[in-house]
Design a protein around this motif. Structure first.
Motif, short mmCIF file in Angstrom:
data_model
loop_
_atom_site.label_atom_id
_atom_site.label_comp_id
_atom_site.label_asym_id
_atom_site.label_seq_id
_atom_site.Cartn_x
_atom_site.Cartn_y
_atom_site.Cartn_z
N UNK A 256 0.87 -1.17 0.00
CA UNK A 256 0.00 0.00 0.00
C UNK A 256 0.91 1.22 0.00
N UNK A 257 0.95 1.93 -1.12
CA UNK A 257 1.84 3.08 -1.28
C UNK A 257 1.03 4.37 -1.17
N UNK A 258 1.59 5.36 -0.52
CA UNK A 258 0.89 6.64 -0.36
C UNK A 258 0.58 7.25 -1.72
N UNK A 259 1.59 7.36 -2.57
CA UNK A 259 1.38 7.75 -3.95
C UNK A 259 1.40 9.23 -4.25
N UNK A 260 1.49 10.09 -3.23
CA UNK A 260 1.45 11.53 -3.48
C UNK A 260 2.30 12.26 -2.44
N UNK A 284 -4.63 10.47 1.26
CA UNK A 284 -4.46 9.19 0.56
C UNK A 284 -5.43 9.09 -0.61
N UNK A 285 -5.59 10.17 -1.35
CA UNK A 285 -6.55 10.19 -2.44
C UNK A 285 -6.02 9.59 -3.74
N UNK A 286 -4.68 9.43 -3.82
CA UNK A 286 -4.07 8.94 -5.06
C UNK A 286 -3.16 7.74 -4.79
N UNK A 287 -3.51 6.95 -3.79
CA UNK A 287 -2.67 5.82 -3.39
C UNK A 287 -2.72 4.71 -4.44
N UNK A 299 9.13 10.78 -3.01
CA UNK A 299 9.44 11.68 -1.89
C UNK A 299 10.75 12.42 -2.13
N UNK A 300 11.79 11.69 -2.49
CA UNK A 300 13.11 12.31 -2.66
C UNK A 300 13.14 13.23 -3.87
#
Length: 430
Positions: A256-260, A284-287, A299-300
């Motif tokens: 489960x990736x945050x995605x944003x 978490x609207x675009x996970x 992130x980086x």
């Protein structure tokens, strides 16, 4: 000030929010709700995909001697009721449907695996596909970073990656416990809704607008016509390759990736001297369901410079992996059966380009100087999407007129194509 009914909240809804909030407290719960109202959250619009409010509730502790009252604040995000253009866009991309489903079904199960470690705010109420109430973590000292153009310091990144490692490990622990994948347990909840590549959709149209924007950026700074031609030929397909990266991997373990992950979706609690102590993830609207490396590289991409990544990438990845394997080992799962250190590093190398592409797609908007942000929000009632044509013009104006923004954009794009290094070298900042 708004009434509860303005957002279709009832007195029973407020009672339920209060009940759930105090269920995890050691103190005696309140005996009644005296009053409740809604205010705009902060003095400016912080959310690109929702309206933000504070739900304020005065509760009564009738068992105290004498009885006492206390005001409690909650964070509320809602589909904009007065903006039909934005509401239609949110419905098309399913962002609220996804976050509501994640709040109700997936996030509580993942957090249950983590032994009390908090990685997200506590969700208290969802209403259909239009409203979410959660704890107001600002009252606990959490806040997003202000200033510094969205860049994070090493200590902050260490703390985010530690939190991210717990969050990702929670997926593995849940899947091991249930002996099935997350997408089997919760079908369709993590389906891709950001970068689908569906022809005719608003998001796909906006990716094409981003390509136009970056080509215009390059025309501003690259004076060598031959090099410019090479860049303009290669850039579109490079950006469109993101559609493949966002699919679940068949080679590496997905989570489960945050995605944003950018600076506004990460909140810190720090010491008075600024040392980060805790971190939580929000929005978490675009996970999606991808390997951890996708989140890490995104992130980086959005919170560091190319020079910083060259210097610190290995140590940051080591810190993430050490936490990830510690959490799994502590819970009886062999981390090397999920990712060896070598396979983790290989996945991070593979998704490094994905992080840069994703960063270059949303970076021109989310990293705009504050003087241009109001223009972006003004567009919300006229046109939907993250990069409609009028926003292309705003970003291009910022690129031409703001030296820091221009340098940040050129720094972000360095890893996409070798040819783009020369464009950065030739940037005219006079």
């Amino acid at each position: 000030m708004l009434k509860l009914s303005d957002l279709d909240l009832s007195d029973d809804d407020v009672q339920l929010v209060v009940q759930r909030h105090f269920a995890s407290h050691d103190t005696h719960p309140p005996t009644a709700v005296q009053s409740a109202w809604i205010e705009r959250f902060g003095g400016s619009p912080d959310g690109f995909l929702a309206d933000h409010f504070a739900l304020r509730v005065v509760v009564v502790f009738g068992n105290d001697k004498p009885p006492s009252t206390r005001e409690v604040s909650f964070f509320l995000k809602a589909v904009p009721k007065g903006n039909l253009v934005l509401a239609k866009y949110l419905d098309e991309i399913g962002s609220f449907r996804k976050e509501v489903a994640l709040c109700e079904k997936v996030i509580p199960e993942v957090e249950r695996m983590l032994g009390g470690r908090q990685v997200v705010p506590k969700y208290l109420l969802t209403k259909e596909d239009r409203l979410i109430v959660m704890e107001n973590v600002k009252t606990k000292g959490f806040d997003i970073l202000k200033g510094n153009r969205g860049l994070m310091e090493y200590a902050q990144l260490e703390k985010v990656l530690e939190t991210l490692a717990y969050f990702h490990a929670g997926t593995i622990l849940l899947e091991q416990k249930e002996d099935q994948g997350l997408t089997e347990m919760f079908p369709d909840v993590l389906n891709e809704n950001a970068w689908t590549g569906v022809q005719g959709s608003i998001r796909t149209r906006d990716v094409e607008n981003v390509i136009v924007l970056w080509c215009e950026f390059m025309r501003v700074v690259e004076r060598d016509s031959s090099k410019l031609g090479t860049i303009l030929t290669a850039l579109p397909d490079t950006i469109r390759s993101l559609y493949e990266y966002v699919k679940p991997s068949t080679q590496w373990r997905n989570v489960f990736s945050h995605g944003d992950l950018w600076s506004n979706n990460v909140m810190f609690r720090s010491t008075p001297s600024g040392v980060p102590e805790e971190c939580i993830l929000v929005d978490f609207q675009l996970s999606r369901y991808t390997p951890p490396a996708y989140d890490i590289n995104l992130l980086l991409s959005l919170t560091t410079t190319f020079e910083f990544r060259c210097k610190h990438m290995n140590s940051l990845l080591n810190g993430y992996y050490d936490t990830f394997q510690t959490v799994l080992t502590r819970n009886g799962v062999d981390p090397t059966a999920i990712y060896t250190r070598n396979s983790f590093e290989a996945s991070c190398e593979h998704y490094r380009l994905a992080g840069q592409i994703h960063g270059c797609i949303i970076g021109p908007e989310v990293l705009l100087p504050s003087s241009f942000i109001d223009h972006v929000f003004d567009l919300a009632t006229e046109c939907a999407g993250f990069m409609p044509q009028p926003k292309v013009n705003i970003c291009l104006n910022a690129f031409r007129s703001d030296d820091c923004y221009r340098l940040r954009m050129l720094d972000m794009v360095q890893e996409l194509l070798p040819e783009l290094h020369c464009a950065n070298d030739n940037a005219d900042l006079d």
